[in-house]
Design a protein around this motif. Structure first.
Motif, PDB file in Angstrom:
ATOM      1  N   GLU A  63       0.853  -1.505   0.021  1.00 14.42           N
ATOM      2  CA  GLU A  63       0.193  -0.216  -0.153  1.00 14.42           C
ATOM      3  C   GLU A  63       1.093   1.260  -0.037  1.00 14.42           C
ATOM      4  O   GLU A  63       0.695   2.327  -0.118  1.00 14.42           O
ATOM      5  CB  GLU A  63      -0.895  -0.378   1.364  1.00 14.42           C
ATOM      6  N   VAL A  64       1.679   0.902   0.494  1.00 15.07           N
ATOM      7  CA  VAL A  64       3.024   2.104   0.800  1.00 15.07           C
ATOM      8  C   VAL A  64       3.859   2.922  -0.773  1.00 15.07           C
ATOM      9  O   VAL A  64       3.562   3.770  -1.411  1.00 15.07           O
ATOM     10  CB  VAL A  64       4.381   2.195   1.506  1.00 15.07           C
ATOM     11  N   CYS A  65       3.860   1.830  -1.173  1.00 14.01           N
ATOM     12  CA  CYS A  65       4.193   1.519  -2.771  1.00 14.01           C
ATOM     13  C   CYS A  65       3.342   2.320  -3.607  1.00 14.01           C
ATOM     14  O   CYS A  65       2.939   2.948  -4.286  1.00 14.01           O
ATOM     15  CB  CYS A  65       4.961   0.555  -3.390  1.00 14.01           C
ATOM     16  N   ARG A  66       2.120   1.487  -3.635  1.00 14.62           N
ATOM     17  CA  ARG A  66       0.603   1.766  -4.293  1.00 14.62           C
ATOM     18  C   ARG A  66       1.085   3.557  -4.199  1.00 14.62           C
ATOM     19  O   ARG A  66       0.380   4.125  -5.052  1.00 14.62           O
ATOM     20  CB  ARG A  66      -0.550   1.711  -4.114  1.00 14.62           C
ATOM     21  N   ASP A  71       1.452   9.397  -6.468  1.00 18.64           N
ATOM     22  CA  ASP A  71       0.933  10.512  -5.996  1.00 18.64           C
ATOM     23  C   ASP A  71       2.365  11.008  -7.036  1.00 18.64           C
ATOM     24  O   ASP A  71       3.365  10.776  -6.870  1.00 18.64           O
ATOM     25  CB  ASP A  71       1.655  10.840  -4.877  1.00 18.64           C
ATOM     26  N   PRO A  72       1.298  12.960  -8.248  1.00 21.72           N
ATOM     27  CA  PRO A  72       2.418  13.231  -8.956  1.00 21.72           C
ATOM     28  C   PRO A  72       4.003  13.315  -7.850  1.00 21.72           C
ATOM     29  O   PRO A  72       5.068  13.819  -8.651  1.00 21.72           O
ATOM     30  CB  PRO A  72       1.571  13.939  -9.318  1.00 21.72           C
ATOM     31  N   LYS A  73       3.966  13.969  -6.837  1.00 25.12           N
ATOM     32  CA  LYS A  73       4.750  15.006  -6.389  1.00 25.12           C
ATOM     33  C   LYS A  73       5.762  13.431  -5.645  1.00 25.12           C
ATOM     34  O   LYS A  73       7.078  13.443  -5.510  1.00 25.12           O
ATOM     35  CB  LYS A  73       4.372  14.798  -4.943  1.00 25.12           C
ATOM     36  N   THR A  74       5.635  12.350  -5.980  1.00 32.92           N
ATOM     37  CA  THR A  74       6.271  11.677  -5.207  1.00 32.92           C
ATOM     38  C   THR A  74       6.779   9.967  -6.465  1.00 32.92           C
ATOM     39  O   THR A  74       7.145   9.208  -5.844  1.00 32.92           O
ATOM     40  CB  THR A  74       6.147  11.052  -3.573  1.00 32.92           C
ATOM     41  N   HIS A  75       5.939  10.338  -7.242  1.00 31.93           N
ATOM     42  CA  HIS A  75       5.779   8.677  -8.438  1.00 31.93           C
ATOM     43  C   HIS A  75       7.445   8.535  -8.796  1.00 31.93           C
ATOM     44  O   HIS A  75       7.580   7.674  -9.417  1.00 31.93           O
ATOM     45  CB  HIS A  75       4.893   9.677  -9.793  1.00 31.93           C
ATOM     46  N   HIS A  76       8.284   9.893  -8.936  1.00 33.26           N
ATOM     47  CA  HIS A  76       9.464   9.460  -9.270  1.00 33.26           C
ATOM     48  C   HIS A  76      10.294   8.685  -8.800  1.00 33.26           C
ATOM     49  O   HIS A  76      11.387   8.377  -9.156  1.00 33.26           O
ATOM     50  CB  HIS A  76      10.120  10.862  -9.924  1.00 33.26           C
ATOM     51  N   ILE A  81      11.301  -2.864  -3.025  1.00 29.05           N
ATOM     52  CA  ILE A  81      10.668  -3.773  -1.787  1.00 29.05           C
ATOM     53  C   ILE A  81      11.594  -4.867  -1.746  1.00 29.05           C
ATOM     54  O   ILE A  81      12.222  -6.046  -1.944  1.00 29.05           O
ATOM     55  CB  ILE A  81       9.928  -4.023  -2.477  1.00 29.05           C
ATOM     56  N   VAL A  82      12.007  -4.708  -0.650  1.00 34.97           N
ATOM     57  CA  VAL A  82      13.112  -5.118   0.447  1.00 34.97           C
ATOM     58  C   VAL A  82      12.073  -6.418   1.228  1.00 34.97           C
ATOM     59  O   VAL A  82      11.872  -6.185   2.417  1.00 34.97           O
ATOM     60  CB  VAL A  82      14.303  -5.283   1.387  1.00 34.97           C
ATOM     61  N   THR A  83      12.577  -8.494   1.322  1.00 31.50           N
ATOM     62  CA  THR A  83      11.081  -8.542   2.263  1.00 31.50           C
ATOM     63  C   THR A  83      11.734 -10.238   2.034  1.00 31.50           C
ATOM     64  O   THR A  83      12.538 -10.997   1.019  1.00 31.50           O
ATOM     65  CB  THR A  83      10.022  -8.767   1.388  1.00 31.50           C
ATOM     66  N   LEU A  95       5.418  -5.382  -8.347  1.00 35.51           N
ATOM     67  CA  LEU A  95       5.484  -5.711  -9.177  1.00 35.51           C
ATOM     68  C   LEU A  95       4.425  -3.980  -9.492  1.00 35.51           C
ATOM     69  O   LEU A  95       3.959  -3.256  -9.750  1.00 35.51           O
ATOM     70  CB  LEU A  95       6.427  -5.908  -9.992  1.00 35.51           C
ATOM     71  N   GLU A  96       3.376  -5.036  -9.673  1.00 30.82           N
ATOM     72  CA  GLU A  96       2.502  -3.986  -9.940  1.00 30.82           C
ATOM     73  C   GLU A  96       1.981  -3.056  -8.931  1.00 30.82           C
ATOM     74  O   GLU A  96       0.726  -2.328  -9.300  1.00 30.82           O
ATOM     75  CB  GLU A  96       0.781  -5.466  -9.898  1.00 30.82           C
ATOM     76  N   ALA A  97       2.013  -3.072  -7.832  1.00 30.23           N
ATOM     77  CA  ALA A  97       1.999  -2.281  -6.983  1.00 30.23           C
ATOM     78  C   ALA A  97       2.787  -1.071  -7.398  1.00 30.23           C
ATOM     79  O   ALA A  97       2.391   0.194  -6.760  1.00 30.23           O
ATOM     80  CB  ALA A  97       2.170  -1.664  -5.519  1.00 30.23           C
ATOM     81  N   GLY A  98       3.419  -1.168  -7.852  1.00 26.37           N
ATOM     82  CA  GLY A  98       4.828   0.333  -8.912  1.00 26.37           C
ATOM     83  C   GLY A  98       5.847  -0.353  -8.621  1.00 26.37           C
ATOM     84  O   GLY A  98       6.763   0.904  -8.322  1.00 26.37           O
ATOM     85  N   ALA A  99       6.402  -1.042  -7.845  1.00 23.10           N
ATOM     86  CA  ALA A  99       8.060  -1.507  -7.411  1.00 23.10           C
ATOM     87  C   ALA A  99       8.931  -2.025  -8.567  1.00 23.10           C
ATOM     88  O   ALA A  99       8.415  -2.199  -9.317  1.00 23.10           O
ATOM     89  CB  ALA A  99       7.705  -2.490  -6.188  1.00 23.10           C
TER      90      ALA A  99
END
Length: 456
Positions: A63-66, A71-76, A81-83, A95-99
């Motif tokens: 959820e944090v990653c998503r 958010d355009p301010k943090t998208h870049h 993800i280290v787990t 990866l689908e969450a955007g990682a």
């Protein structure tokens, strides 16, 4: 290179371990104990890359990653993800969450550092574009950028460089439902095809027969037209050293055989999204640059652009002992056009005049709107005699046919007066323009609709 790395993990021992490992490699490290703190740090632009645990109370890493990626301010900001989760479904979910990558604990130091450096380098390459593009957001160019942020990464154009048929067929089949894939079996031809094809992603097999695939990757990074195109390696399990070397030369991502089709699809979608986002930033930057140097009504360069470049053109003319001439052109009785026909008709006249002006000068000549109804043409490699011929051509081109305005409801006769001045070898920009302006004044004083050359 160094970077500011945010380590997000709810277990203090894990944070301290990663902090120590990264600090030893001269990274700057910040830590966060939960997702809310991580979002706050990222929103304040206090990190270059995020190492994110998944299993955290309150808000998990997915959820944090998503939230970061929508958010355009943090998208870049790149997210790794280290787990301890090691199932393919977990990796795909990340990866689908955007990682940008998904590493399973325990993580090998060399691989972690190479990945952090690679992603931090890619982010820094885009930071200048992103910061400059903020200007375009302030003037209303937000919709296209928001579309890029929310892009699902589908329908991209992928160039697959693989000379083994059974391999490229599997990869093509895996991507067929989400991307358009072109296959190139010749690595020698791949560079030309990538440069000419405007691809969103280039996928390169490390196992090319008789050819170093990393050399191709380096060549892709060296060409202007492919420098920003994402490159993804397809590697075998024993290719770790070459994969790390690939990350150093600018490869964006990699997948390991045997390929998981879902993971491959997710990684390519991530790269397509990134490419479109970067392309939109470049487009917005280009738009902002054009707005800064272009007159919005006529499409000609504006006074600011002329002032920036005229002196350098004069310096070149002096150094090479080459001629240069300037025309100052003024539309006669333009105020009466606005007073009689209205400002919309006046705008039509300015646009049509600019079109005729551009049609009368060369590509190397600099045509600018100085302001109002006054225009300037800077002509390198042009002496006074030729400049007078060009000025007369402009004058006659304007006078030869009425200007159609108001959607064809009116036709207005327009004339111009032109002052000509040539570079004398010691003029600065203001002196040259003043001499051309005085010549224009004499043209208007002697009846208008004529060309007068400076007598100096």
């Amino acid at each position: 290179m160094t970077a500011r790395v945010l380590v997000v993990d709810d277990i203090p021992a894990n944070r301290k371990l990663l902090d120590a490992r990264l600090s030893a490699e001269y990274f700057e490290v910040a830590t966060a104990s939960d997702g809310f703190e991580a979002l706050d740090v990222c929103a304040r632009a206090q990190c270059d890359i995020v190492l994110l645990d998944v299993m955290m109370p309150g808000m998990d890493g997915f959820e944090v990653c998503r939230r970061l990626k929508t958010d355009p301010k943090t998208h870049h900001i790149p997210v790794i993800i280290v787990t301890a989760l090691d199932q393919p479904s977990d990796r795909i979910r990340g990866l689908e969450a955007g990682a940008d990558d998904f590493l399973t604990k325990p993580v090998v130091d060399v691989a972690l550092f190479a990945r952090v450096r690679s992603l931090a380098r890619l982010k820094m390459l885009g930071d200048e574009l992103r910061l400059r593009a903020q200007t375009t957001r302030e003037i209303g160019l937000t919709d296209a950028l928001m579309e890029a942020v929310n892009d699902p990464g589908l329908g991209g154009r992928v160039l697959l460089v693989d000379d083994r048929e059974n391999s490229w067929r599997r990869i093509s089949a895996a991507l067929a439902s989400s991307q358009t894939v072109d296959v190139e079996t010749s690595p020698q031809e791949a560079l030309f095809r990538a440069a000419e094809g405007e691809y969103d992603v280039v996928v390169v097999s490390l196992g090319l027969e008789g050819f170093d695939a990393l050399r191709l990757c380096a060549q892709l990074r060296s060409l202007e037209r492919t420098r920003m195109t994402p490159v993804v390696l397809v590697a075998s399990p024993d290719d770790n050293a070459r994969v790390l070397r690939g990350l150093e030369v600018g490869v964006n991502d990699y997948v390991i055989r045997p390929l998981d089709p879902a993971e491959l699809t997710a990684r390519i979608r991530t790269q397509v999204r990134r490419q479109r986002y970067t392309a939109q930033l470049r487009s917005n930057l280009q738009a902002s640059m054009e707005l800064a140097i272009t007159d919005g009504l006529t499409g000609l360069h504006n006074r600011r652009y002329m002032e920036m470049h005229l002196q350098s053109l004069l310096d070149q003319a002096a150094a090479r002992q080459r001629p240069l001439s300037t025309l100052v052109v003024d539309i006669d009785f333009f105020k009466s056009v606005n007073d009689t026909h209205g400002h919309d008709a006046g705008d039509d006249v300015l646009r049509e005049f600019s079109r005729r002006l551009k049609a009368s000068v060369r590509g190397i000549d600099l045509a600018c709107r100085l302001g109002g109804e006054e225009f300037v043409v800077i002509m390198p490699e042009t002496d006074g005699a030729v400049a007078q011929i060009v000025a007369e051509r402009i004058r006659s081109k304007v006078a030869e046919a009425p200007f159609v305005t108001s959607g064809g409801r009116a036709a207005i006769d327009v004339t111009v007066s032109v002052g000509v001045a040539s570079f004398l070898g010691a003029d600065d920009a203001s002196t040259l323009l003043k001499r051309a302006d005085l010549a224009l004044y004499r043209a208007k004083a002697s009846g208008r609709n004529r060309v007068v050359a400076d007598a100096a």
